[in-house]
Motif scaffolding. Structure first.
Motif, mmCIF file in Angstrom:
data_model
loop_
_atom_site.group_PDB
_atom_site.id
_atom_site.type_symbol
_atom_site.label_atom_id
_atom_site.label_comp_id
_atom_site.label_asym_id
_atom_site.label_seq_id
_atom_site.Cartn_x
_atom_site.Cartn_y
_atom_site.Cartn_z
ATOM 1 N N ALA A 1 0.826 -1.211 0.000
ATOM 2 C CA ALA A 1 0.000 0.000 0.000
ATOM 3 C C ALA A 1 0.858 1.259 0.000
ATOM 4 O O ALA A 1 0.498 2.264 -0.622
ATOM 5 N N ILE A 2 1.995 1.190 0.678
ATOM 6 C CA ILE A 2 2.879 2.358 0.733
ATOM 7 C C ILE A 2 3.462 2.646 -0.647
ATOM 8 O O ILE A 2 3.546 3.806 -1.079
ATOM 9 N N HIS A 3 3.821 1.626 -1.363
ATOM 10 C CA HIS A 3 4.440 1.837 -2.673
ATOM 11 C C HIS A 3 3.403 2.271 -3.721
ATOM 12 O O HIS A 3 3.712 3.051 -4.615
ATOM 13 N N GLU A 4 2.198 1.784 -3.593
ATOM 14 C CA GLU A 4 1.128 2.275 -4.472
ATOM 15 C C GLU A 4 0.880 3.758 -4.198
ATOM 16 O O GLU A 4 0.695 4.550 -5.122
ATOM 17 N N ALA A 5 0.851 4.131 -2.916
ATOM 18 C CA ALA A 5 0.627 5.530 -2.556
ATOM 19 C C ALA A 5 1.782 6.409 -3.045
ATOM 20 O O ALA A 5 1.560 7.511 -3.561
ATOM 21 N N ALA A 6 3.012 5.921 -2.896
ATOM 22 C CA ALA A 6 4.174 6.694 -3.362
ATOM 23 C C ALA A 6 4.122 6.897 -4.867
ATOM 24 O O ALA A 6 4.450 7.973 -5.380
ATOM 25 N N ASN A 7 3.701 5.872 -5.585
ATOM 26 C CA ASN A 7 3.591 5.990 -7.036
ATOM 27 C C ASN A 7 2.596 7.077 -7.414
ATOM 28 O O ASN A 7 2.867 7.910 -8.297
ATOM 29 N N LEU A 8 1.448 7.110 -6.743
ATOM 30 C CA LEU A 8 0.436 8.126 -7.050
ATOM 31 C C LEU A 8 0.919 9.521 -6.663
ATOM 32 O O LEU A 8 0.659 10.490 -7.372
ATOM 33 N N ALA A 9 1.633 9.618 -5.544
ATOM 34 C CA ALA A 9 2.170 10.921 -5.132
ATOM 35 C C ALA A 9 3.130 11.460 -6.195
ATOM 36 O O ALA A 9 3.098 12.647 -6.541
ATOM 37 N N GLY A 10 3.973 10.565 -6.720
ATOM 38 C CA GLY A 10 4.912 10.984 -7.754
ATOM 39 C C GLY A 10 4.222 11.275 -9.075
ATOM 40 O O GLY A 10 4.558 12.229 -9.791
ATOM 41 N N LEU A 11 3.236 10.452 -9.413
ATOM 42 C CA LEU A 11 2.523 10.607 -10.687
ATOM 43 C C LEU A 11 1.755 11.911 -10.752
ATOM 44 O O LEU A 11 1.765 12.612 -11.763
ATOM 45 N N HIS B 1 16.910 4.434 -1.527
ATOM 46 C CA HIS B 1 17.107 3.963 -2.901
ATOM 47 C C HIS B 1 15.767 3.795 -3.618
ATOM 48 O O HIS B 1 15.674 3.973 -4.842
ATOM 49 N N GLN B 2 14.757 3.443 -2.863
ATOM 50 C CA GLN B 2 13.478 3.141 -3.495
ATOM 51 C C GLN B 2 12.735 4.392 -3.942
ATOM 52 O O GLN B 2 11.751 4.295 -4.683
ATOM 53 N N ALA B 3 13.191 5.567 -3.522
ATOM 54 C CA ALA B 3 12.570 6.815 -3.984
ATOM 55 C C ALA B 3 12.776 6.993 -5.486
ATOM 56 O O ALA B 3 11.982 7.672 -6.150
ATOM 57 N N VAL B 4 13.828 6.384 -6.010
ATOM 58 C CA VAL B 4 14.104 6.493 -7.446
ATOM 59 C C VAL B 4 12.922 5.969 -8.245
ATOM 60 O O VAL B 4 12.561 6.519 -9.293
ATOM 61 N N ALA B 5 12.322 4.894 -7.758
ATOM 62 C CA ALA B 5 11.230 4.260 -8.493
ATOM 63 C C ALA B 5 10.041 5.189 -8.669
ATOM 64 O O ALA B 5 9.235 5.001 -9.587
ATOM 65 N N TYR B 6 9.924 6.190 -7.785
ATOM 66 C CA TYR B 6 8.758 7.065 -7.820
ATOM 67 C C TYR B 6 9.139 8.498 -8.189
ATOM 68 O O TYR B 6 8.341 9.414 -8.009
ATOM 69 N N ASP B 7 10.379 8.653 -8.682
ATOM 70 C CA ASP B 7 10.861 9.958 -9.152
ATOM 71 C C ASP B 7 10.715 11.027 -8.072
ATOM 72 O O ASP B 7 10.281 12.149 -8.319
ATOM 73 N N MET B 8 11.089 10.654 -6.854
ATOM 74 C CA MET B 8 10.975 11.573 -5.729
ATOM 75 C C MET B 8 12.344 12.039 -5.238
ATOM 76 O O MET B 8 13.313 11.278 -5.299
ATOM 77 N N ASN B 9 12.400 13.248 -4.718
ATOM 78 C CA ASN B 9 13.543 13.657 -3.917
ATOM 79 C C ASN B 9 13.519 12.861 -2.623
ATOM 80 O O ASN B 9 12.454 12.479 -2.123
#
Length: 364
Positions: A190-200, A231-239
């Motif tokens: 759920a956290i990674h789905e949320a991070a993806n949407l935040a980045g998108l 490292h996993q922030a890269v996947a969501y194009d986040m600082n």
């Protein structure tokens, strides 16, 4: 800020010959910042010190009350992590911005301005508690302070936090949403789905893992193939950045920078490294760590660090700091009396504050 760039090595948009990723993550170290460069007055620093002490003394007393069976259910203490809640509160617009966290929520509530009375009453299950005594330890809530809980399901609240960020963007009110969770939750989908949407959607969201080394009783390097969470922030194009969570000024500086990014529509991720002195919950015998390790970490105590800073910079004297400690202890004792004298909720209120509709067509 983290500088990240995925670069194709040729001009082909269909199938690159190889892909390179160049990433740099900044860090916010303990001892690197003073109050003046953070825009904090001496009064601000003294208020931060008092609030960190309030969190510490409140939870010490709560542990005692749990032993006396005044508190039912679970009790997850935040002791050792107070610099995170306090540094965050100093960097946001309390009541305008949104904060959400998991079940280790007492420190966040007190840092945001909830009173010891309403917090202790909630632990006691009394009507004057922040959730009218029906939430308990894991479900503090204060709309007034922009605190959206206190959630018991590991990681499930982070999508709610990202939803709050979407609401801030939709309403164009300039607010940001900060979602805290523990290192054990970092593997939750759920956290990674949320991070993806935040980045998108470029949401004003900050995702914060409070990394206290142990997911319940499992060390992170035994639970994660990549324990360097940034490292996993890269996947969501986040600082992203790593913060020393034992220094309240390091946390404040990191939060100031990332709140600014969020208000510009740039979501980000923070790994704040900290340490909890108590077990995962009151039932945890802590057999997964040594006494020496615990003592070593306590030598970096965030409250003692701030106290030393105050004395070194002659903001106060030892006797005045002792007086603050006594004042805080009395405030907490008074909150126990307040909770003891508050009635339990009436049985009729059990169906109040529960989401309902006149009918449920999706069940037909």
């Amino acid at each position: 800020m983290a500088k990240q760039k995925a670069k194709k090595t040729d001009d082909s948009r269909d199938f690159p010959s190889e892909i390179k990723i160049d990433v740099t993550f900044p860090t916010y170290a303990a001892g690197a910042y003073g109050h003046k460069e953070l825009g904090l007055s001496e009064d601000d620093v003294m208020a931060m010190y008092r609030n960190m002490l309030l969190q510490r003394r409140f939870e010490e007393r709560a542990a005692q009350m749990y032993g006396k069976q005044k508190i039912a259910g679970f009790l997850h203490l935040y002791i050792g992590q107070e610099a995170i809640s306090t540094g965050t509160a100093a960097a946001i617009k309390v009541g305008h911005d949104s904060v959400i966290t998991a079940y280790r929520d007492h420190g966040h509530g007190l840092a945001l301005g909830m009173t010891a009375n309403e917090c202790m009453a909630e632990l006691f299950g009394r009507i004057d508690g922040s959730s009218r005594g029906k939430g308990g330890s894991m479900h503090y809530f204060s709309k007034k302070h922009g605190f959206f809980g206190g959630h018991g399901i590991v990681g499930a609240h982070v999508p709610v936090g990202v939803g709050l960020a979407f609401a801030h963007k939709y309403k164009e009110d300039g607010g940001v949403s900060i979602s805290f969770y523990g290192d054990g939750a970092h593997g939750q989908g759920a956290i990674h789905e949320a991070a993806n949407l935040a980045g998108l959607y470029n949401l004003p969201a900050i995702l914060v893992v409070e990394n206290n080394n142990y997911a319940m009783g499992t060390a992170i390097d035994r639970a994660f193939s990549q324990p360097e969470f940034t490292h996993q922030a890269v996947a969501y194009d986040m600082n992203a950045a790593v913060v020393d969570g034992m220094d309240v000024f390091a946390v404040t500086k990191a939060m100031q920078d990332h709140v600014k990014l969020a208000r510009e529509g740039k979501p980000s991720f923070l790994e704040i490294r900290t340490y909890r002195y108590r077990g995962h919950s009151m039932s945890d015998p802590q057999k997964y760590r040594t006494k020496e390790e615990l003592e070593e970490k306590q030598n970096a105590d965030p409250i003692i660090r701030l106290k030393k800073y105050i004395l070194d910079n002659k903001m106060s004297a030892q006797d005045k700091l002792d007086a603050i400690d006594e004042e805080v202890k009395q405030e907490v004792l008074d909150s126990v009396d307040f909770a003891d004298n508050s009635p339990f909720p009436d049985l009729e209120t059990i169906y109040e504050d529960v989401y309902e509709e006149n009918d449920y067509p999706f069940l037909a």
